[in-house]
Design a protein around this motif. Structure first.
Motif, short mmCIF file in Angstrom:
data_model
loop_
_atom_site.label_atom_id
_atom_site.label_comp_id
_atom_site.label_asym_id
_atom_site.label_seq_id
_atom_site.Cartn_x
_atom_site.Cartn_y
_atom_site.Cartn_z
N ARG A 88 -2.18 5.06 36.63
CA ARG A 88 -3.34 5.76 37.20
C ARG A 88 -4.26 4.79 37.94
O ARG A 88 -5.49 4.88 37.86
N GLY A 89 -3.66 3.86 38.66
CA GLY A 89 -4.41 2.92 39.48
C GLY A 89 -5.02 1.75 38.74
O GLY A 89 -5.69 0.92 39.36
N GLU A 90 -4.79 1.63 37.43
CA GLU A 90 -5.38 0.54 36.65
C GLU A 90 -4.29 -0.31 36.01
O GLU A 90 -3.23 0.20 35.62
N LEU A 91 -4.55 -1.62 35.89
CA LEU A 91 -3.66 -2.48 35.13
C LEU A 91 -3.74 -2.06 33.67
O LEU A 91 -4.82 -2.02 33.08
N SER A 92 -2.60 -1.74 33.08
CA SER A 92 -2.57 -1.19 31.73
C SER A 92 -1.53 -1.92 30.89
O SER A 92 -0.59 -2.52 31.42
N VAL A 93 -1.70 -1.86 29.57
CA VAL A 93 -0.78 -2.50 28.64
C VAL A 93 -0.30 -1.46 27.64
O VAL A 93 -1.05 -0.59 27.21
N LEU A 94 0.96 -1.56 27.28
CA LEU A 94 1.56 -0.62 26.32
C LEU A 94 1.25 -1.09 24.89
O LEU A 94 1.58 -2.21 24.51
N LEU A 95 0.59 -0.21 24.12
CA LEU A 95 0.26 -0.50 22.73
C LEU A 95 0.83 0.58 21.82
O LEU A 95 1.11 1.69 22.27
N VAL A 96 1.01 0.22 20.55
CA VAL A 96 1.44 1.18 19.54
C VAL A 96 0.39 1.25 18.44
O VAL A 96 -0.26 0.25 18.12
N VAL A 145 6.36 -4.20 34.61
CA VAL A 145 7.26 -3.07 34.79
C VAL A 145 6.62 -2.06 35.74
O VAL A 145 5.44 -1.75 35.63
N ALA A 146 7.43 -1.53 36.65
CA ALA A 146 6.92 -0.55 37.61
C ALA A 146 6.59 0.78 36.94
O ALA A 146 5.59 1.42 37.26
N ASP A 147 7.41 1.20 36.00
CA ASP A 147 7.22 2.51 35.37
C ASP A 147 7.84 2.47 33.98
O ASP A 147 9.06 2.29 33.85
N VAL A 148 7.03 2.63 32.94
CA VAL A 148 7.55 2.60 31.58
C VAL A 148 8.02 3.97 31.11
O VAL A 148 8.46 4.12 29.97
N GLY A 149 7.90 4.99 31.97
CA GLY A 149 8.30 6.33 31.57
C GLY A 149 7.30 6.94 30.61
O GLY A 149 6.10 6.72 30.71
#
Length: 284
Positions: A46-54, A142-146
């Motif tokens: 959504r236009g922001e640098l984001s990180v995948l967390l659990v 990654v371009a898209d983590v799904g």
């Protein structure tokens, strides 16, 4: 006689002296230390640098957000452990590719363009309340983590804006806030002198798409015309597809990733901080 790379990865054969020593060797004389892997997956969401967390589903720190990762099993190497933990906890598939170019660390992911490298090792005493634990952290672009989903001991998985994490939101388990800070700075630095920004874009893309990746990662506004000129002046950074797409105000060319991995000259953050009206923009 020269050895091939496969031979260099294997330990030398044991001597009779080695076998005699190991027959009486007791590893219990030494403190137990666990080895874990943690994976920092950065993407543009959504236009922001984001990180995948659990969200942790078990103690310690049940309910807090953390990086996907876990213990390395006795029969697996670090890369295999990272891929397994990532898939078990988030559903995201990514493995280090044996055919990857060693210069740029390109990896295979379930979503196309991706970059994977070891970030650094974290081993401060007390970083894990369970036992002395040393963690090897990985950085992935990654371009898209799904659609990530929780699994194993992770209650859920979610993409969080890095800007919020840098301000302490949400609160993270262990020392994962520090690991993320280190990973983000590594990514910001690498975008200056490598072509890794293209790993955060699905192909094909426009120069405007690429500029917005730099703006999201660096947290600054860039002059569109200057940025376009610098990108196109770097041989092999991007390659035109011969196709065009409508922008609503005209047409613009589409590009794909080029073969160049090192940018010369570099796109330095300070030199790029120029706005359309010439004013000093917000800094990092």
């Amino acid at each position: 006689m020269s050895e091939n790379p496969g031979d260099l990865a294997a330990p030398p054969p044991l001597t009779d002296e080695d076998r005699a020593f190991l027959a009486t060797y007791d590893p219990r004389k030494y403190p137990s230390v666990a080895v874990t892997v943690d994976i920092v997956i950065l993407t543009i969401h959504r236009g922001e640098l984001s990180v995948l967390l659990v969200r942790r589903g078990v103690p310690p720190y049940r309910g807090l957000w953390a990086l996907p990762g876990g213990y390395v099993r006795p029969d697996e190497d670090l890369g295999t452990a990272a891929a397994r933990e990532l898939h078990e906890e988030t559903g995201v598939a990514m493995t280090e590719s044996p055919a990857a170019d060693a210069r740029d660390g390109r990896a295979e992911s379930g979503s196309g363009g991706a970059y994977l490298e070891q970030l650094r090792t974290y081993g401060a005493p007390g970083r894990d309340p369970r036992m002395r634990t040393v963690s090897v952290a990985y950085l992935a672009l990654v371009a898209d983590v799904g659609e990530p989903k929780g699994g194993d001991d992770a209650a859920e998985a979610w993409l969080w804006p890095v800007a919020g994490i840098e301000q302490g939101r949400p609160r993270l388990a262990f020392d994962h806030a520090q690991i993320i800070r280190d990973a983000v700075e590594r990514a910001r630095s690498k975008l200056e002198y490598t072509s890794l920004a293209t790993s955060l874009l699905p192909e094909p893309f426009t120069i405007g798409d690429l500029r917005r990746v730099y703006e999201a990662v660096w947290g600054v506004r860039l002059h569109p015309a200057n940025f376009r000129r610098k990108v196109l002046a770097t041989p092999g950074f991007v390659v035109p597809t011969g196709q065009r797409v409508s922008t609503g105000r005209g047409w613009t060319e589409l590009y794909r990733r080029g073969a160049t991995t090192t940018l010369h000259p570099a796109l330095l953050r300070r030199s790029q901080l120029t706005t359309e009206d010439g004013d000093e923009p917000d800094t990092l």
